[in-house]
Write an enzyme that holds these catalytic residues in place. Structure first.
Site, PDB file in Angstrom:
ATOM      1  N   GLU A   1      19.806  17.316  13.377  1.00  0.00           N
ATOM      2  CA  GLU A   1      19.437  18.715  13.101  1.00  0.00           C
ATOM      3  C   GLU A   1      17.941  18.964  13.287  1.00  0.00           C
ATOM      4  O   GLU A   1      17.532  19.998  13.802  1.00  0.00           O
ATOM      5  CB  GLU A   1      19.849  19.084  11.663  1.00  0.00           C
ATOM      6  CG  GLU A   1      19.756  20.561  11.367  1.00  0.00           C
ATOM      7  CD  GLU A   1      19.657  20.854   9.857  1.00  0.00           C
ATOM      8  OE1 GLU A   1      19.376  22.019   9.520  1.00  0.00           O
ATOM      9  OE2 GLU A   1      19.833  19.917   9.047  1.00  0.00           O
TER      10      GLU A   1
ATOM     11  N   ARG B   1      -5.353  -8.884   6.557  1.00  0.00           N
ATOM     12  CA  ARG B   1      -4.530  -8.385   7.658  1.00  0.00           C
ATOM     13  C   ARG B   1      -3.802  -7.124   7.189  1.00  0.00           C
ATOM     14  O   ARG B   1      -3.094  -7.173   6.181  1.00  0.00           O
ATOM     15  CB  ARG B   1      -3.490  -9.436   8.089  1.00  0.00           C
ATOM     16  CG  ARG B   1      -4.089 -10.721   8.650  1.00  0.00           C
ATOM     17  CD  ARG B   1      -4.609 -10.550  10.069  1.00  0.00           C
ATOM     18  NE  ARG B   1      -5.236 -11.756  10.577  1.00  0.00           N
ATOM     19  CZ  ARG B   1      -6.553 -11.926  10.717  1.00  0.00           C
ATOM     20  NH1 ARG B   1      -7.395 -10.965  10.380  1.00  0.00           N
ATOM     21  NH2 ARG B   1      -7.041 -13.050  11.209  1.00  0.00           N
ATOM     22  N   GLU B   2      -3.996  -6.042   7.925  1.00  0.00           N
ATOM     23  CA  GLU B   2      -3.317  -4.777   7.611  1.00  0.00           C
ATOM     24  C   GLU B   2      -2.021  -4.743   8.402  1.00  0.00           C
ATOM     25  O   GLU B   2      -2.041  -4.808   9.628  1.00  0.00           O
ATOM     26  CB  GLU B   2      -4.233  -3.616   7.989  1.00  0.00           C
ATOM     27  CG  GLU B   2      -5.558  -3.688   7.223  1.00  0.00           C
ATOM     28  CD  GLU B   2      -6.663  -2.825   7.811  1.00  0.00           C
ATOM     29  OE1 GLU B   2      -6.383  -2.049   8.751  1.00  0.00           O
ATOM     30  OE2 GLU B   2      -7.805  -2.942   7.346  1.00  0.00           O
TER      31      GLU B   2
ATOM     32  N   GLY C   1      -0.508  -6.653  17.017  1.00  0.00           N
ATOM     33  CA  GLY C   1      -1.739  -6.812  16.255  1.00  0.00           C
ATOM     34  C   GLY C   1      -1.644  -6.276  14.837  1.00  0.00           C
ATOM     35  O   GLY C   1      -2.328  -6.775  13.935  1.00  0.00           O
TER      36      GLY C   1
ATOM     37  N   GLU D   1       7.158  -3.937  14.450  1.00  0.00           N
ATOM     38  CA  GLU D   1       8.224  -3.197  15.145  1.00  0.00           C
ATOM     39  C   GLU D   1       8.692  -3.946  16.393  1.00  0.00           C
ATOM     40  O   GLU D   1       7.898  -4.265  17.267  1.00  0.00           O
ATOM     41  CB  GLU D   1       7.753  -1.801  15.585  1.00  0.00           C
ATOM     42  CG  GLU D   1       8.872  -0.995  16.231  1.00  0.00           C
ATOM     43  CD  GLU D   1       8.393   0.266  16.967  1.00  0.00           C
ATOM     44  OE1 GLU D   1       9.182   1.207  17.060  1.00  0.00           O
ATOM     45  OE2 GLU D   1       7.251   0.306  17.457  1.00  0.00           O
TER      46      GLU D   1
ATOM     47  N   GLU E   1      22.038   6.585  20.049  1.00  0.00           N
ATOM     48  CA  GLU E   1      20.865   7.368  20.462  1.00  0.00           C
ATOM     49  C   GLU E   1      21.054   7.959  21.860  1.00  0.00           C
ATOM     50  O   GLU E   1      20.673   9.101  22.128  1.00  0.00           O
ATOM     51  CB  GLU E   1      19.606   6.503  20.421  1.00  0.00           C
ATOM     52  CG  GLU E   1      19.164   6.102  19.024  1.00  0.00           C
ATOM     53  CD  GLU E   1      18.587   7.275  18.211  1.00  0.00           C
ATOM     54  OE1 GLU E   1      18.343   8.364  18.771  1.00  0.00           O
ATOM     55  OE2 GLU E   1      18.400   7.100  16.996  1.00  0.00           O
TER      56      GLU E   1
ATOM     57  N   ARG F   1       5.682  14.331  20.018  1.00  0.00           N
ATOM     58  CA  ARG F   1       5.353  13.158  19.229  1.00  0.00           C
ATOM     59  C   ARG F   1       4.145  13.496  18.363  1.00  0.00           C
ATOM     60  O   ARG F   1       3.023  13.585  18.852  1.00  0.00           O
ATOM     61  CB  ARG F   1       5.053  11.981  20.154  1.00  0.00           C
ATOM     62  CG  ARG F   1       6.281  11.440  20.869  1.00  0.00           C
ATOM     63  CD  ARG F   1       7.334  10.979  19.894  1.00  0.00           C
ATOM     64  NE  ARG F   1       8.235   9.988  20.484  1.00  0.00           N
ATOM     65  CZ  ARG F   1       9.128   9.306  19.772  1.00  0.00           C
ATOM     66  NH1 ARG F   1       9.301   9.539  18.481  1.00  0.00           N
ATOM     67  NH2 ARG F   1       9.898   8.416  20.372  1.00  0.00           N
TER      68      ARG F   1
ATOM     69  N   ILE G   1       0.828  -1.205   0.000  1.00  0.00           N
ATOM     70  CA  ILE G   1       0.000   0.000   0.000  1.00  0.00           C
ATOM     71  C   ILE G   1       0.859   1.251   0.000  1.00  0.00           C
ATOM     72  O   ILE G   1       0.549   2.256  -0.654  1.00  0.00           O
ATOM     73  CB  ILE G   1      -0.895   0.024   1.272  1.00  0.00           C
ATOM     74  CG1 ILE G   1      -1.775  -1.230   1.351  1.00  0.00           C
ATOM     75  CG2 ILE G   1      -1.725   1.296   1.340  1.00  0.00           C
ATOM     76  CD1 ILE G   1      -2.851  -1.307   0.312  1.00  0.00           C
ATOM     77  N   PHE G   2       1.973   1.207   0.758  1.00  0.00           N
ATOM     78  CA  PHE G   2       2.747   2.423   0.988  1.00  0.00           C
ATOM     79  C   PHE G   2       4.168   2.053   1.380  1.00  0.00           C
ATOM     80  O   PHE G   2       4.377   1.145   2.187  1.00  0.00           O
ATOM     81  CB  PHE G   2       2.083   3.219   2.122  1.00  0.00           C
ATOM     82  CG  PHE G   2       2.846   4.428   2.588  1.00  0.00           C
ATOM     83  CD1 PHE G   2       2.994   5.538   1.765  1.00  0.00           C
ATOM     84  CD2 PHE G   2       3.419   4.469   3.863  1.00  0.00           C
ATOM     85  CE1 PHE G   2       3.698   6.663   2.206  1.00  0.00           C
ATOM     86  CE2 PHE G   2       4.123   5.586   4.306  1.00  0.00           C
ATOM     87  CZ  PHE G   2       4.259   6.682   3.470  1.00  0.00           C
TER      88      PHE G   2
END
Lengths: 181, 181
Positions: free
Chosen positions: A138, A37-38, A115, A119, A92, A64, A14-15
């Site tokens: 930056e 399933r997405e 679900g 990640e 990080e 965020r 899709i993307f």
């Protein structure tokens, strides 16, 4: 566990973005029915739980966009392509907080939203902290904050600490304190 | 915290699915630069931490397509449109495990992936459990599992318990045990 498995019949992209890819899979369920399933694909991330010699947790305050608000989290960031989690944790931590950790040990790895997303987050514990200068990207705007256990739990009760990895890290920190480690 | 805010200049809808919506926003950063943010919109979810009278945590084993594997989690589910989290917690608990909780209390709410998603998870504690019959959705395949604290930590070490909400719930459970609550 094959009795639960969902067999992929078809997969549609899709993307493809910079941070996430999105696809919709058509699957065959264990009962023979089909469903969709997405799925969000993500490179994975690291986060660092680090307690200073003064018994304060190192946190960062940042905006965020998905939440449209500024929250307090343990330092974290996405894995660069091909980057090892150990390297990412050190990078990080230093970029966002200026702290260098003499030891960085992975304590846990978990999926953030099983679900719909793949990640994975590698949670590290950093010890032997020494302070340098923060050096964020930056286009990254973060402020370092250091809180005692009680202050951190108060920030969680107040809703400024409100993300899964930081909540898990606070409970883990409290376990360690209660166990006298 | 307005010094960190990102102002939305433009918003493009990429995908509207059953579970997630995806959009890409163009934002103005605090330094005046522009950037894009890939955002996943989600209705939110609940999860229930419930310990039986025999001191076992109620978990469910289910296949998670994004991970392509079967994992062990506390009972959880998405909010239906307009559904209150309290109602959803009771519904998912009963459907997936067959357990009815005399008391269901929200103990925490947190965002699962604040870098790219707005999904919030309401974590409940269920007490006063009585057993009925599980009644999963027709296309849902789950198996109830009950583990002691030590067994659950072993399952976490082995990687079968590997999602943020269940890891947080295990650490919280251990806190309660260590504190004698």
């Amino acid at each position: 566990m094959s009795q639960f498995e969902e067999k992929t019949i078809q997969s549609e992209t899709i993307f493809k973005g910079k941070v996430i890819h999105v696809q919709v899979d058509t699957v065959e369920l264990p009962n023979g029915n089909t469903s969709t399933r997405e799925l969000v694909k993500h490179a994975g991330a690291v986060a660092v739980m680090a307690i200073t010699e003064a018994n304060r947790m190192v946190l960062v305050r940042q905006y965020r966009k998905p939440l449209e608000k500024t929250i307090l989290e343990i330092p974290a960031g996405k894995l660069e392509p091909g980057e090892e989690p150990d390297h990412c944790a050190r990078r990080e931590m230093e970029e966002e907080t200026g702290y260098h950790a003499a030891s960085l040990k992975q304590v846990r790895a978990f999926y953030t939203s099983p679900g719909f997303a793949d990640e994975i987050l590698y949670l590290y514990e950093g010890t032997g902290l020494t302070r340098g200068k923060a050096n964020p990207d930056e286009d990254e705007f973060v402020e370092r904050v250091e809180l005692t256990l009680d202050e951190a739990f108060a920030a969680m009760d107040a809703g400024e600490i409100c993300d899964a990895k930081t909540v898990a890290a606070l409970y883990l920190w409290k376990n360690k304190v209660l166990e006298g480690r």
